[in-house]
Design a protein around this motif. Structure first.
Motif, PDB file in Angstrom:
ATOM      1  N   TRP A 182       0.817  -1.208   0.000  1.00  0.00           N
ATOM      2  CA  TRP A 182       0.000   0.000   0.000  1.00  0.00           C
ATOM      3  C   TRP A 182       0.853   1.261   0.000  1.00  0.00           C
ATOM      4  O   TRP A 182       0.596   2.193  -0.774  1.00  0.00           O
ATOM      5  N   THR A 183       1.847   1.321   0.878  1.00  0.00           N
ATOM      6  CA  THR A 183       2.619   2.561   1.032  1.00  0.00           C
ATOM      7  C   THR A 183       3.669   2.750  -0.057  1.00  0.00           C
ATOM      8  O   THR A 183       4.035   3.888  -0.372  1.00  0.00           O
ATOM      9  N   GLY A 184       4.166   1.651  -0.616  1.00  0.00           N
ATOM     10  CA  GLY A 184       5.239   1.770  -1.589  1.00  0.00           C
ATOM     11  C   GLY A 184       4.831   1.593  -3.036  1.00  0.00           C
ATOM     12  O   GLY A 184       5.561   2.024  -3.941  1.00  0.00           O
ATOM     13  N   VAL A 185       3.658   0.953  -3.266  1.00  0.00           N
ATOM     14  CA  VAL A 185       3.265   0.651  -4.643  1.00  0.00           C
ATOM     15  C   VAL A 185       1.942   1.308  -5.024  1.00  0.00           C
ATOM     16  O   VAL A 185       1.862   2.051  -6.004  1.00  0.00           O
ATOM     17  N   VAL A 186       0.906   1.036  -4.236  1.00  0.00           N
ATOM     18  CA  VAL A 186      -0.442   1.433  -4.642  1.00  0.00           C
ATOM     19  C   VAL A 186      -0.711   2.919  -4.413  1.00  0.00           C
ATOM     20  O   VAL A 186      -1.048   3.666  -5.351  1.00  0.00           O
ATOM     21  N   LEU A 187      -0.601   3.373  -3.169  1.00  0.00           N
ATOM     22  CA  LEU A 187      -0.987   4.754  -2.853  1.00  0.00           C
ATOM     23  C   LEU A 187      -0.149   5.811  -3.572  1.00  0.00           C
ATOM     24  O   LEU A 187      -0.703   6.831  -3.995  1.00  0.00           O
ATOM     25  N   PRO A 188       1.179   5.601  -3.749  1.00  0.00           N
ATOM     26  CA  PRO A 188       1.928   6.610  -4.506  1.00  0.00           C
ATOM     27  C   PRO A 188       1.441   6.785  -5.939  1.00  0.00           C
ATOM     28  O   PRO A 188       1.644   7.848  -6.540  1.00  0.00           O
ATOM     29  N   GLN A 189       0.807   5.766  -6.492  1.00  0.00           N
ATOM     30  CA  GLN A 189       0.261   5.881  -7.839  1.00  0.00           C
ATOM     31  C   GLN A 189      -1.192   6.367  -7.826  1.00  0.00           C
ATOM     32  O   GLN A 189      -1.620   7.100  -8.719  1.00  0.00           O
ATOM     33  N   ALA A 190      -1.937   5.951  -6.800  1.00  0.00           N
ATOM     34  CA  ALA A 190      -3.372   6.237  -6.783  1.00  0.00           C
ATOM     35  C   ALA A 190      -3.689   7.664  -6.331  1.00  0.00           C
ATOM     36  O   ALA A 190      -4.537   8.342  -6.924  1.00  0.00           O
ATOM     37  N   VAL A 191      -3.033   8.131  -5.277  1.00  0.00           N
ATOM     38  CA  VAL A 191      -3.402   9.415  -4.675  1.00  0.00           C
ATOM     39  C   VAL A 191      -3.181  10.605  -5.593  1.00  0.00           C
ATOM     40  O   VAL A 191      -4.069  11.466  -5.719  1.00  0.00           O
TER      41      VAL A 191
END
Length: 216
Positions: A133-142
């Protein structure tokens, strides 16, 4: 009724103090909405089916009931169960929880836009869930949803007059109090409208900048 500039000078400091309360409620409520909305979105995506369904129905319930009703419940009903909060604190919580249901949907759309291959790669590397979540998903999603999130701060700012219903002397409440004491409503209500326009326009310009920066 004729416009009185002397009366404007008399009440303007009171209205500006009310504006500070309005801005405070908006900033704190918006911060709560961003954090809580993200938590809801992540839980709905990563938690089990039962938890996801409970959160989905909770979100729909909050979105389907008027904000004023929710504020009344928090301020007037909860004390009957031994839970008593200050008026401003109640307003911040009410605004934050209400708008968290909207920001959670914005976050969810950003999370779902992350390519499936990214999820599969993280799984293949056996990354822990927190790291995914912190390293892959959220940096792209937010970043993709920042412009949409920005629009809600303006909507929340324009909803703050509802706090008058739970005795918060925000900008409109201050205007109403001043007008009731002087029996003049023209100047205070007009000034409140102009102040709302001024702040909303400035916030709108900031949101447009965010759209140009992150919208592509």
């Amino acid at each position: 009724m004729m416009w009185s500039w002397s009366y404007v000078q008399e009440i303007l400091p009171t209205l500006l103090r009310g504006l500070l309360v309005t801005v405070e409620a908006t900033v704190l409520g918006y911060a709560l909405a961003l954090v809580l909305g993200l938590a809801i979105a992540v839980l709905r995506h990563s938690a089990g089916r039962v938890t996801g369904q409970v959160l989905r129905w909770a979100v729909e319930f909050v979105r389907s009931t008027p904000l004023l009703v929710q504020l009344f419940f928090l301020f007037y009903v909860l004390p009957g169960f031994g839970i008593t909060l200050g008026a401003l604190a109640t307003g911040v919580i009410g605004l934050g929880v209400h708008y968290a249901t909207y920001t959670s949907e914005v976050y969810r759309s950003g999370i779902e836009s992350v390519p499936r291959g990214q999820w599969e790669a993280a799984t293949a590397l056996s990354l822990p869930s927190r790291r995914v979540w912190t390293g892959v998903v959220l940096p792209q999603a937010v970043p993709k949803v920042i412009p949409a999130l920005g629009n809600y701060v303006i909507a929340m700012f324009k909803d703050t007059p509802l706090l008058l219903g739970i005795t918060v002397l925000e900008m409109l409440g201050s205007a109403y109090k001043a007008g009731s004491e002087s029996y003049r409503m023209l100047e205070p209500v007009t000034l409140v409208g102009l102040l709302f326009v001024a702040v909303s326009v400035l916030a709108g310009l900031l949101v447009r900048r965010l759209e140009r920066r992150y919208g592509n």
